[in-house]
Design a protein around this motif. Structure first.
Motif, PDB file in Angstrom:
ATOM      1  N   PHE A  16       0.857  -1.181   0.000  1.00  0.00           N
ATOM      2  CA  PHE A  16       0.000   0.000   0.000  1.00  0.00           C
ATOM      3  C   PHE A  16       0.890   1.226   0.000  1.00  0.00           C
ATOM      4  O   PHE A  16       1.891   1.266   0.725  1.00  0.00           O
ATOM      5  CB  PHE A  16      -0.901  -0.003   1.239  1.00  0.00           C
ATOM      6  CG  PHE A  16      -1.834   1.170   1.302  1.00  0.00           C
ATOM      7  CD1 PHE A  16      -2.968   1.222   0.510  1.00  0.00           C
ATOM      8  CD2 PHE A  16      -1.583   2.224   2.159  1.00  0.00           C
ATOM      9  CE1 PHE A  16      -3.825   2.294   0.566  1.00  0.00           C
ATOM     10  CE2 PHE A  16      -2.438   3.311   2.227  1.00  0.00           C
ATOM     11  CZ  PHE A  16      -3.572   3.344   1.423  1.00  0.00           C
ATOM     12  N   SER A  17       0.550   2.215  -0.821  1.00  0.00           N
ATOM     13  CA  SER A  17       1.338   3.446  -0.898  1.00  0.00           C
ATOM     14  C   SER A  17       0.444   4.653  -0.679  1.00  0.00           C
ATOM     15  O   SER A  17      -0.729   4.649  -1.076  1.00  0.00           O
ATOM     16  CB  SER A  17       1.998   3.578  -2.273  1.00  0.00           C
ATOM     17  OG  SER A  17       2.898   2.521  -2.481  1.00  0.00           O
ATOM     18  N   LEU A  18       1.025   5.682  -0.057  1.00  0.00           N
ATOM     19  CA  LEU A  18       0.300   6.908   0.248  1.00  0.00           C
ATOM     20  C   LEU A  18       1.208   8.092  -0.020  1.00  0.00           C
ATOM     21  O   LEU A  18       2.368   8.097   0.408  1.00  0.00           O
ATOM     22  CB  LEU A  18      -0.113   6.898   1.730  1.00  0.00           C
ATOM     23  CG  LEU A  18      -0.843   8.114   2.270  1.00  0.00           C
ATOM     24  CD1 LEU A  18      -2.234   8.207   1.656  1.00  0.00           C
ATOM     25  CD2 LEU A  18      -0.941   8.020   3.785  1.00  0.00           C
ATOM     26  N   SER A  47       6.672  -3.933   6.869  1.00  0.00           N
ATOM     27  CA  SER A  47       7.720  -2.920   6.780  1.00  0.00           C
ATOM     28  C   SER A  47       7.102  -1.650   6.213  1.00  0.00           C
ATOM     29  O   SER A  47       6.088  -1.689   5.514  1.00  0.00           O
ATOM     30  CB  SER A  47       8.874  -3.394   5.894  1.00  0.00           C
ATOM     31  OG  SER A  47       8.432  -3.562   4.566  1.00  0.00           O
ATOM     32  N   LYS A  48       7.714  -0.511   6.563  1.00  0.00           N
ATOM     33  CA  LYS A  48       7.211   0.793   6.136  1.00  0.00           C
ATOM     34  C   LYS A  48       8.399   1.632   5.721  1.00  0.00           C
ATOM     35  O   LYS A  48       9.402   1.665   6.430  1.00  0.00           O
ATOM     36  CB  LYS A  48       6.461   1.433   7.307  1.00  0.00           C
ATOM     37  CG  LYS A  48       5.993   2.842   7.070  1.00  0.00           C
ATOM     38  CD  LYS A  48       5.223   3.373   8.274  1.00  0.00           C
ATOM     39  CE  LYS A  48       6.132   3.486   9.465  1.00  0.00           C
ATOM     40  NZ  LYS A  48       5.461   3.946  10.673  1.00  0.00           N
ATOM     41  N   GLN A  49       8.301   2.285   4.566  1.00  0.00           N
ATOM     42  CA  GLN A  49       9.368   3.154   4.085  1.00  0.00           C
ATOM     43  C   GLN A  49       8.797   4.541   3.837  1.00  0.00           C
ATOM     44  O   GLN A  49       7.758   4.680   3.196  1.00  0.00           O
ATOM     45  CB  GLN A  49       9.975   2.602   2.799  1.00  0.00           C
ATOM     46  CG  GLN A  49      10.619   1.259   2.999  1.00  0.00           C
ATOM     47  CD  GLN A  49      11.777   1.040   2.067  1.00  0.00           C
ATOM     48  OE1 GLN A  49      11.909   1.700   1.055  1.00  0.00           O
ATOM     49  NE2 GLN A  49      12.639   0.100   2.411  1.00  0.00           N
ATOM     50  N   TRP A  61       3.992   0.679   2.446  1.00  0.00           N
ATOM     51  CA  TRP A  61       3.954  -0.451   3.377  1.00  0.00           C
ATOM     52  C   TRP A  61       4.014  -1.752   2.588  1.00  0.00           C
ATOM     53  O   TRP A  61       3.518  -1.838   1.468  1.00  0.00           O
ATOM     54  CB  TRP A  61       2.631  -0.474   4.154  1.00  0.00           C
ATOM     55  CG  TRP A  61       2.475   0.566   5.202  1.00  0.00           C
ATOM     56  CD1 TRP A  61       2.744   0.428   6.533  1.00  0.00           C
ATOM     57  CD2 TRP A  61       1.960   1.888   5.046  1.00  0.00           C
ATOM     58  NE1 TRP A  61       2.426   1.582   7.197  1.00  0.00           N
ATOM     59  CE2 TRP A  61       1.949   2.493   6.309  1.00  0.00           C
ATOM     60  CE3 TRP A  61       1.518   2.621   3.940  1.00  0.00           C
ATOM     61  CZ2 TRP A  61       1.498   3.793   6.511  1.00  0.00           C
ATOM     62  CZ3 TRP A  61       1.078   3.909   4.129  1.00  0.00           C
ATOM     63  CH2 TRP A  61       1.076   4.484   5.412  1.00  0.00           C
ATOM     64  N   SER A  62       4.576  -2.781   3.210  1.00  0.00           N
ATOM     65  CA  SER A  62       4.589  -4.131   2.669  1.00  0.00           C
ATOM     66  C   SER A  62       4.300  -5.060   3.846  1.00  0.00           C
ATOM     67  O   SER A  62       4.995  -4.995   4.864  1.00  0.00           O
ATOM     68  CB  SER A  62       5.953  -4.436   2.056  1.00  0.00           C
ATOM     69  OG  SER A  62       5.993  -5.749   1.563  1.00  0.00           O
TER      70      SER A  62
END
Length: 96
Positions: A16-18, A47-49, A61-62
């Motif tokens: 998911f991307s924001l 995980s979150k980048q 997020w993954s």
């Protein structure tokens, strides 16, 4: 802007991307620095980048499971809301 959650065919993880636009790149960097210390637990299957490009904060997020992804995104949005309210209360950052 958010992208639909989708499963990465290579890793099998949900992603998911924001993208969050800010009035200036300085405010985007302040948000990044305020939100970066909140690391996901290593055993959580997620995980979150975070990154900044111009005046846009991007988060990706993954996760292994939809439930874990949902909890992490909700928690992040709560923290993001607090950061934005704080920046609004103090006004635009002053250049040094």
């Amino acid at each position: 802007m958010a992208t639909d959650g989708e499963r990465n065919t290579e890793t099998g993880k949900l992603e998911f991307s924001l993208d969050v636009p800010f009035p200036s790149s300085r405010e985007a960097v302040i948000a990044l620095r305020s939100l970066s210390p909140d690391q996901e637990p290593r055993r959580g299957g997620i995980s979150k980048q975070l990154s900044v490009s111009g005046s846009t904060l991007s988060v990706t997020w993954s996760a292994d499971e939809a439930r874990i992804l949902r909890v992490s995104v909700n928690s992040f949005l709560d923290h993001l809301s607090l950061v934005m309210e704080t920046m609004e209360a103090f006004g635009p950052p002053v250049a040094l």
